[in-house]
Design a protein around this motif. Structure first.
Motif, PDB file in Angstrom:
ATOM      1  N   LEU A 243       0.835  -1.205   0.000  1.00  9.36           N
ATOM      2  CA  LEU A 243       0.000   0.000   0.000  1.00  9.36           C
ATOM      3  C   LEU A 243       0.870   1.255   0.000  1.00  9.36           C
ATOM      4  CD1 LEU A 243      -2.746   1.362   0.149  1.00  9.36           C
ATOM      5  CD2 LEU A 243      -2.677   1.097   2.640  1.00  9.36           C
TER       6      LEU A 243
ATOM      7  N   ALA B 296       2.243   1.576  -3.466  1.00  5.73           N
ATOM      8  CA  ALA B 296       1.188   1.937  -4.421  1.00  5.73           C
ATOM      9  C   ALA B 296       0.867   3.424  -4.353  1.00  5.73           C
ATOM     10  CB  ALA B 296      -0.061   1.105  -4.150  1.00  5.73           C
ATOM     11  N   LYS B 297       0.831   3.972  -3.162  1.00  5.36           N
ATOM     12  CA  LYS B 297       0.501   5.391  -3.022  1.00  5.36           C
ATOM     13  C   LYS B 297       1.588   6.277  -3.631  1.00  5.36           C
ATOM     14  CE  LYS B 297      -2.545   5.046   0.978  1.00  5.36           C
ATOM     15  NZ  LYS B 297      -2.750   5.362   2.418  1.00  5.36           N
TER      16      LYS B 297
ATOM     17  N   GLU C   6     -10.519   5.028  -6.391  1.00  7.62           N
ATOM     18  CA  GLU C   6      -9.777   4.918  -5.132  1.00  7.62           C
ATOM     19  C   GLU C   6      -9.876   3.523  -4.518  1.00  7.62           C
ATOM     20  OE1 GLU C   6      -7.692   7.187  -3.472  1.00  7.62           O
ATOM     21  OE2 GLU C   6      -7.780   7.944  -5.524  1.00  7.62           O
TER      22      GLU C   6
ATOM     23  N   PHE D 185      -6.679   1.403  -4.045  1.00  7.60           N
ATOM     24  CA  PHE D 185      -5.899   1.438  -2.806  1.00  7.60           C
ATOM     25  C   PHE D 185      -6.636   0.740  -1.666  1.00  7.60           C
ATOM     26  CE2 PHE D 185      -4.699   5.317  -5.192  1.00  7.60           C
ATOM     27  CZ  PHE D 185      -3.364   5.021  -5.417  1.00  7.60           C
ATOM     28  N   ARG D 186      -7.944   0.993  -1.557  1.00  7.65           N
ATOM     29  CA  ARG D 186      -8.709   0.410  -0.455  1.00  7.65           C
ATOM     30  C   ARG D 186      -8.704  -1.101  -0.475  1.00  7.65           C
ATOM     31  NH1 ARG D 186     -12.603   4.134  -2.155  1.00  7.65           N
ATOM     32  NH2 ARG D 186     -13.919   2.421  -2.879  1.00  7.65           N
TER      33      ARG D 186
ATOM     34  N   ILE E   8      -6.394  -3.220  -1.494  1.00  7.83           N
ATOM     35  CA  ILE E   8      -5.132  -3.948  -1.300  1.00  7.83           C
ATOM     36  C   ILE E   8      -5.242  -4.791  -0.033  1.00  7.83           C
ATOM     37  CG2 ILE E   8      -2.675  -3.686  -0.687  1.00  7.83           C
ATOM     38  CD1 ILE E   8      -2.581  -1.317  -2.597  1.00  7.83           C
TER      39      ILE E   8
END
Length: 441
Positions: free
Chosen positions: A256, A259-260, A432, A435-436, A438
């Motif tokens: 995460l 990824a961000k 979004e 991301f959530r 993962i």
């Protein structure tokens, strides 16, 4: 069907239980409280086997004390002649206990000789029970997986060469579709549940496939007594699975964070990834990020095979486009790749009357009164009919895989390419969710 005495009113006999039964009821109550099972209506999935019947009776006692309302559901998969009788047995048990019970039928089971039948059955059962829970207003659905299931699953996945994710334990609570799936029996052995049923005078059904050596789980179950002599007890294997789960959580946190920094999900359902920072990440974290991008873009449930992932990464570093898991991975610009949906992996479908889901990820909207409309990926020919697509700040490859609406062979709408005409589409969970989600699979 195995039986052990007559049925009785469980809630009224708690005081007459042996001490272990009372301890078990307390343990389950504590497990449900720790899992956050605080809704008024709670569903219980009951197959008729000993584990799920024990769960039903334990949940019934918990509900009597806590003031909850218990509903039970059984899926008649129709794969064995006895399935109807097993569903009927659960219905009769619920009738004695005063629990509302529904039987759901799997109307179109697959050919038992083609593919992974057990996996297809699990998927269908989960879908049917999920739909039932939403209709019934249940905040949670209880599942009867035990400590033995944890141990057997660990050994099966070990035999298949699984890594950290596969060897991680089943979680007590998983969320999805607006409610929680809760497994309160993961710390309880199968033998202890059988003793509880016998003391309660309860019967249960025995699935003959439990003795069928064609299934890996059956062979693992039979081998476990020999493994216990080596110290590989259910408790030991479950503890190891728990440590794998903690390792998995640490890896997911690293994915995460990466990824961000390097990934940008787009409104076209694609993901752009900056390669420079990715190349510096640990190998395992790098592979997990790429796997997650493929799964999110395609909507598939499973990670790609590791050898296929290695070939994909080699193609990326060589600057070549490649396909995997229903995705097309292309060089987007110097130093960037874009993971896009592969149009050849998408299926045309009739448009719903008003709104619906396309390709597992898109929420589509159709103006009222439109008949004969087909939804399909826009494709290159469709994109050529949308001169305004360059104003959308979305890549050609990504736009080709976005939903478009056709009638009598003519393009009538491509909302993401600048041709709306009253139609609409959006990512059902939003960009979004990349991301959530993962760690969700």
């Amino acid at each position: 069907m195995a039986t052990a005495g007559s049925e009785g009113a469980d809630a009224a006999r708690v005081g007459r239980d042996n001490p272990d039964d009372q301890d078990l009821v307390s343990e389950i109550s504590e497990a449900l409280a720790a899992a956050g099972c605080d809704g008024h209506v709670v569903g219980v999935a009951v197959s008729g086997g000993g584990d799920s019947v024990a769960l039903l009776r334990l949940a019934h006692r918990w509900a009597a004390v806590s003031g909850r309302r218990i509903l039970a559901v059984t899926v008649d998969h129709g794969l064995r002649e006895a399935s109807k009788a097993e569903a009927r047995f659960v219905a009769d048990t619920c009738d004695v206990l005063g629990i509302t019970h529904d039987i759901l039928c799997w109307e179109t089971p697959p050919d038992p000789t083609n593919g992974n039948l057990q996996d297809a059955a699990r998927t269908a059962r989960r879908r049917l029970i999920g739909e039932w829970a939403r209709c019934r207003g249940a905040s949670s659905v209880l599942l009867g997986h035990t400590e033995d299931d944890q141990a057997e699953t660990f050994l099966m996945r070990l035999a298949r060469g699984s890594g950290v994710d596969g060897l991680a334990c089943m979680e007590t609570v998983t969320s999805g579709d607006g409610f929680d799936w809760i497994r309160p029996l993961l710390g309880v052995s199968r033998s202890r549940l059988r003793r509880f049923l016998e003391s309660a005078g309860s019967g249960w059904c025995e699935d003959p496939s439990n003795d069928d050596d064609r299934f890996l789980r059956t062979r693992v179950r039979k081998a476990r007594s020999r493994l216990e002599d080596l110290g590989l007890s259910a408790a030991t294997l479950t503890a190891t699975a728990g440590r794998m789960q903690r390792a998995r959580a640490g890896l997911e946190a690293a994915v995460l964070e990466l990824a961000k920094r390097v990934a940008e999900p787009t409104g076209a359902g694609s993901v752009r990834i900056a390669l420079a920072d990715v190349s510096e990440a640990p190998e395992e974290v790098r592979y997990r990020l790429l796997s997650h991008a493929l799964m999110w873009v395609s909507g598939v449930r499973y990670r790609p095979r590791f050898d296929a992932l290695l070939r994909l990464e080699a193609a990326i570093w060589a600057g070549r486009p490649a396909t995997l898991s229903g995705c097309h991975v292309v060089l987007d610009s110097p130093g960037f790749i874009e993971v896009c949906r592969e149009t050849a992996a998408m299926t045309d479908v009739p448009a719903p009357p008003v709104d619906g889901v396309f390709d597992r990820r898109w929420r589509v909207r159709v103006p009222p009164g439109q008949d004969g409309v087909i939804i399909r990926p826009l494709g290159e020919p469709g994109l050529a009919l949308c001169p305004g697509w360059r104003d959308r700040s979305l890549s050609r490859t990504a736009l080709r895989a976005t939903p478009s609406f056709w009638k009598s062979g003519s393009l009538i709408s491509a909302p993401l390419a600048g041709m709306e005409s009253g139609y609409g589409c959006r990512l059902a969970e939003g960009a979004e969710s990349f991301f959530r989600s993962i760690g969700d699979r």
